[in-house]
Design an enzyme around this catalytic site. Structure first.
Site, PDB file in Angstrom:
ATOM      1  N   HIS A  94       0.820  -1.229   0.000  1.00  0.00           N
ATOM      2  CA  HIS A  94       0.000   0.000   0.000  1.00  0.00           C
ATOM      3  C   HIS A  94       0.853   1.278   0.000  1.00  0.00           C
ATOM      4  CE1 HIS A  94      -3.587  -2.353   0.414  1.00  0.00           C
ATOM      5  NE2 HIS A  94      -3.234  -2.844   1.577  1.00  0.00           N
TER       6      HIS A  94
ATOM      7  N   ASP B 141      -4.448 -13.136   2.869  1.00  0.00           N
ATOM      8  CA  ASP B 141      -5.693 -12.767   3.526  1.00  0.00           C
ATOM      9  C   ASP B 141      -6.937 -13.057   2.685  1.00  0.00           C
ATOM     10  OD1 ASP B 141      -4.560 -10.804   1.950  1.00  0.00           O
ATOM     11  OD2 ASP B 141      -4.546  -9.266   3.512  1.00  0.00           O
TER      12      ASP B 141
ATOM     13  N   HIS C 233      -6.337  -7.434  -0.494  1.00  0.00           N
ATOM     14  CA  HIS C 233      -6.502  -5.985  -0.662  1.00  0.00           C
ATOM     15  C   HIS C 233      -5.843  -5.546  -1.976  1.00  0.00           C
ATOM     16  CE1 HIS C 233      -6.559  -6.714   3.743  1.00  0.00           C
ATOM     17  NE2 HIS C 233      -7.597  -5.894   3.680  1.00  0.00           N
TER      18      HIS C 233
ATOM     19  N   ASP D 234      -2.752 -10.714  -2.708  1.00  0.00           N
ATOM     20  CA  ASP D 234      -3.300 -10.284  -1.421  1.00  0.00           C
ATOM     21  C   ASP D 234      -4.780  -9.935  -1.622  1.00  0.00           C
ATOM     22  OD1 ASP D 234      -2.037  -8.932   1.361  1.00  0.00           O
ATOM     23  OD2 ASP D 234      -3.878  -7.955   0.668  1.00  0.00           O
TER      24      ASP D 234
HETATM   25 ZN   LIG Z   1      -3.955  -7.539   2.573  1.00  0.00          ZN
END
Ligand SMILES: [Zn+2]
Ligand SMILES: [Zn+2]
Ligand SMILES: [Zn+2]
Length: 439
Positions: A110, A238, A151, A149
């Site tokens: 991120h 995740d 996200h 991931d």
């Molecule tokens: Zn993540």
């Protein structure tokens, strides 16, 4: 089994956590390490462990522009995490290992080009620091990042948004239902690099079946077409059905089969917060698959709890794949059209939120569309609460293959901005000179 071993790098970062009870803490890797030792993986001839080195500030400055500066924003843990990714990658480049997996934290995907603070637990983008290190030291050019991931890897996307030599593919839980709220199919890159960003937002509840359909029908064929020198996996875990921060239905077998098919040269750990119920199994599965060993017996004790993918989700994924295949087939034409539409400059204005630091950033990005090179980027950025603690900066990024005209023009724009004096800090990230200059 491959003739060369799999390289493993561990760095649990004992002294770095968002807060003591936060899921992003050292136990995340300690349970995994216990499991790996218990299974005897580290004693196998097909696996070799490496100690992480520490990255230089220069490795970070090649990727990020810190406001007011990088030193005030990052810790030694970030340098070791990035250094661990670089150690893993260099074991592959030097030919000592067939592939490598850096199990390091803090995570990084991120973290964007400009850094005012920490967002989504990330301050430094480990994969980007690693890739730019490899480009600088070993002359690597074409690289693909597959972000697995849950996200959206918005930081990695941002860093390579104007780079046609980096294919960034991210599948993730739909941004309308999960942090960071981006990663939609219309985010395709700047006109210079259109279609080298590929986003695959997936409905909550997507399972192994949907994931492997996307992998077989779309991701693997795109990699075949792009022909990267290296495939990097941003290996977040995740998407697992027990993860407390998301709502997907991927199993340890699903992840291990993914690693087996993807055959990434280097995997770098990202998220994954089901510390006891998922991470040890998922990591062992990925390690076995990457080492070319049998992973068929890896399974969670509570596997019967894994939800089934819905019929509607299966239908959605089929449509998504069809649409993205069409985009990919037409990518050259789409890029030409976007370049023609943009004219000399492509601009974008955005707000970026740093959830861990409580900072809001406003950013105006301008990309030079140049027929001779990848075109320079300028960023006007301001963070803070309407004048309180406000920090602003103006920066230019000169691409590695910059033409002499773009290089001069980028420099002139920063000098002119400094003369006008509207910002607090001025930077030039000069990639051909391998130098971050503060003016
Ligand atoms: Zn993540
Ligand atoms: Zn090196
Ligand atoms: Zn140019």
């Amino acid at each position: 089994m491959s003739a060369k071993p799999l390289g493993l790098v561990f760095f649990p970062a004992f002294d770095w956590a968002i807060s003591p009870s936060h899921p992003e803490r050292e136990e995340r890797l300690l349970y995994t390490r216990d499991q790996i030792v218990e299974e005897g993986l580290l004693d196998m001839p097909g696996i070799r462990e490496y100690k992480p080195s520490m990255a230089d500030y220069k490795d970070i400055e090649r990727v990020h522009i810190g406001v007011p500066n990088l030193r005030s924003l990052i810790t030694d843990a970030h340098l070791v995490s990035a250094g661990g990714a670089i150690t893993a990658a260099e074991s592959v480049i030097r030919g000592e290992t067939a592939r490598a997996f850096a199990l390091v934290r803090p995570p990084g995907h991120h973290a964007m080009r400009v850094v005012h603070g920490t967002r989504g637990f990330c301050t430094v983008n480990m994969e980007a620091a690693m890739i730019e290190h490899l480009r600088q030291q070993y002359g690597i050019k074409k690289v693909a990042i597959v972000d697995t991931d849950v996200h959206h890897g918005d930081g990695s996307q941002d860093i390579f948004y104007n780079d046609p030599d980096t294919l960034f593919i991210s599948f993730h839980q739909d941004g309308r239902t999960l942090y960071p709220g981006t990663g939609f199919t219309d985010e395709l890159g700047t006109p210079n690099a259109l279609c080298s960003t590929v986003n695959l937002p997936l409905p909550p509840g997507t399972g192994d079946e949907g994931l492997h359909y996307i992998l077989d029908q779309l991701i693997l064929p795109m990699l075949d077409d792009f022909k990267p020198e290296l495939v990097i996996n941003s290996a977040g875990q995740d998407n697992h059905y027990t993860d407390p921060l998301a709502n997907m239905a991927i199993t340890a077998q699903g992840y291990a089969r993914l690693a087996d098919k993807l055959k990434a040269d280097i995997a770098v750990l990202e998220g994954g917060y089901s510390i006891e119920d998922a991470l040890p199994y998922v990591n062992v599965g990925i390690i076995l698959a990457m080492a070319g060993l049998d992973y068929s017996k890896v399974s969670e004790p509570d596997i019967t709890r894994c939800p089934r993918q819905s019929v509607a989700t299966t239908a959605y994924i089929k449509r998504l794949v069809q649409e993205r295949q069409e985009m990919w087939r037409n990518r050259e034409q789409l890029r030409r059209q976007a370049i023609a539409r943009a004219g000399d400059f492509w601009q974008r204005k955005r707000g970026i939120y740093y959830d861990d630091s409580g900072i809001s950033e406003q950013q105006l990005e301008s990309v030079r569309i140049c027929p001779h090179c990848h075109g320079y980027v300028t960023l006007a950025t301001e963070s803070g609460d309407y004048g309180i603690n406000a920090k602003s900066a103006f920066a230019a990024i000169i691409p590695r293959n910059a033409c002499s005209h773009c290089r001069q023009e980028a420099r002139d724009r920063v000098l002119r901005a400094k003369k006008q004096g509207r910002f607090d800090y001025y930077f030039i990230q000069d990639k051909p000179a391998d130098h971050l200059e503060e003016l």
